[in-house]
Design an enzyme around this catalytic site. Structure first.
Site, mmCIF file in Angstrom:
data_model
loop_
_atom_site.group_PDB
_atom_site.id
_atom_site.type_symbol
_atom_site.label_atom_id
_atom_site.label_comp_id
_atom_site.label_asym_id
_atom_site.label_seq_id
_atom_site.Cartn_x
_atom_site.Cartn_y
_atom_site.Cartn_z
ATOM 1 N N SER A 280 30.876 83.346 98.044
ATOM 2 C CA SER A 280 30.774 83.621 96.609
ATOM 3 C C SER A 280 32.076 83.235 95.936
ATOM 4 O O SER A 280 33.129 83.172 96.588
ATOM 5 C CB SER A 280 30.503 85.116 96.394
ATOM 6 O OG SER A 280 30.628 85.461 95.029
ATOM 7 N N TYR A 293 32.069 94.142 97.367
ATOM 8 C CA TYR A 293 31.503 92.800 97.545
ATOM 9 C C TYR A 293 32.615 91.763 97.706
ATOM 10 O O TYR A 293 32.605 90.970 98.649
ATOM 11 C CB TYR A 293 30.633 92.468 96.330
ATOM 12 C CG TYR A 293 29.928 91.134 96.405
ATOM 13 C CD1 TYR A 293 28.826 90.953 97.223
ATOM 14 C CD2 TYR A 293 30.358 90.059 95.630
ATOM 15 C CE1 TYR A 293 28.165 89.733 97.285
ATOM 16 C CE2 TYR A 293 29.711 88.835 95.677
ATOM 17 C CZ TYR A 293 28.610 88.679 96.506
ATOM 18 O OH TYR A 293 27.965 87.466 96.569
#
Length: 405
Positions: A280, A293
């Site tokens: 990501s 995350y």
């Protein structure tokens, strides 16, 4: 699965595809299907196959004793190529089962069916060879029943890959694999339920790929979860969930698939393979009120670089793709648990009162003025596969939102 099945499959697929360890006379990857049903094991214990092969039009059958070694199989296969100059079509190991060598998945399955049902072999209706930049390569995509994973799997199938759809959602995953078969031909995809946070589950995923196709050429670790929230609201259970799936899950996937990939390299030194972690942009820079995350993605990049160093000598490249936001996918757009909802509730976007406010805030950050799509990510994966001189990289696909420095 008997460990010999893993190694014998690697021997058969690599040797038939490359004809020698150093890669001489490569004519494209073959598909190997393994069957150890009671009928197949019974047949594997018989002593004479020449008459059966002739009567059923099965081509060259090689039979080996229960004590056969991988090198016995290599020798037998190479002798078959040299005289009578034909690729073996069935390889039978006493007490173990039957390996069928096909020019396609339907071809291999048809060979097994002909032997077990004692009927003459005929060419399957599907084309013998798939076409595309991933012609006949076997790709596993975790978390591919929806979202980025599903879109990536669709694009890979269009490029000629065989796709192993892996997901916890059995109903959606099975339906998607059937959809790929309908769109791209029988044998294009199989589904295997898998929990990336459980080693035994991922080992079973690897075994399913071997049983159906004979090996794995690319493993895309896409499955991930996201729980957003500030430190004073994030409970330990949520933090552990994100860490176990996004960070530990990548370790487990790599641990489960590496033994097979090393075997494939052992029997075809020129064959390159890929492990790709879908990371990501949050793995490249911190994310406000989204530390669980971002932390898991930062950690996964450390694994990518470390695994890349360890596995390079086996022609196993390990890289990461760091996508921007896929606004149309369920991760963002789910009306109950999507990130637009989570970020609104967490107060991540100052002054935002609606989901649309949150979306516009993030769209404004992207120089290309749109979100990332599965096609964008797949193009990066194709670059990684075709570039044999790159490993340990984190490739941003963010529309310019995050630039390397």
């Amino acid at each position: 699965m008997d460990n010999r099945v893993l190694e014998f499959s690697a021997v058969i697929r690599m040797t038939c595809s490359y004809r020698s360890t150093i890669g001489r006379d490569s004519s494209g990857l073959v598909t190997v299907a393994f069957d150890n049903s009671p009928k197949a094991v019974e047949i594997s214990s018989l002593k004479e196959f020449d008459e059966t092969a002739s009567r059923l039009n099965l081509g060259i059958i090689l039979s080996f004793s229960s004590k056969a070694t991988p090198h016995d199989l290599v020798d037998g296969i190479e002798k078959s190529f040299d005289s009578p100059g034909t690729m073996p079509r069935l390889i039978i190991v006493e007490g173990l089962g039957v390996f069928a060598v096909g020019y396609s998945k339907p071809d291999a399955d048809s060979l097994v069916g002909s032997l077990l049902e004692q009927r003459p072999y005929t060419d399957p209706p599907e084309p013998l060879r798939r076409t595309g930049r991933l012609e006949h390569r076997v790709v596993v995509v975790t978390g591919s029943a929806q979202g980025f994973g599903k879109g990536i799997a669709q694009e890979l199938a269009r490029e000629g890959a065989y796709v192993v759809v892996a997901d916890l959602n059995g109903e959606a995953g099975g339906a998607f694999a059937a959809e790929l078969d309908t769109s791209h031909g029988a044998g294009t995809a199989i589904f295997q339920k898998a929990d990336v946070a459980n080693l035994e589950s991922v080992e079973q995923l690897v075994e399913a790929a071997v049983r159906s196709y004979g090996g794995i050429d690319m493993f895309i670790a896409n499955a991930g979860v996201l729980k957003a929230g500030p430190i004073d609201q994030m409970d330990e259970r949520s933090f552990d969930l994100v860490t176990n799936v996004n960070y530990k899950g990548f370790y487990i996937c790599t641990k489960a698939v590496t033994p097979l990939l090393k075997l494939q390299h052992k029997y075809a030194l020129s064959h390159f393979m890929d492990i790709i972690q879908i990371n990501s942009k949050s793995g490249l820079e911190g994310s406000n009120k989204n530390f669980a995350y971002a932390g898991s993605k930062f950690g996964a990049l450390g694994l990518v670089q470390s695994f890349a160093l360890e596995l390079a000598g086996h022609n196993i490249k390990v890289n990461a793709i760091c996508p921007g936001n896929y606004y149309e996918g369920p991760l963002w757009a789910d009306p109950k648990n999507g990130l637009f909802v989570q970020y609104l509730q967490a107060g991540k976007v100052p002054g935002a009162k609606t989901i649309e406010d949150v979306k516009q805030f993030y769209m404004a950050k992207v120089p290309m003025k749109r979100g990332c799509t599965p096609l964008d990510v797949t193009r990066a994966a194709m670059y990684i596969r075709e570039q044999e001189y790159e490993t340990g990289q984190a490739i941003p696909v963010t529309g310019g939102q995050v630039m390397l420095h």
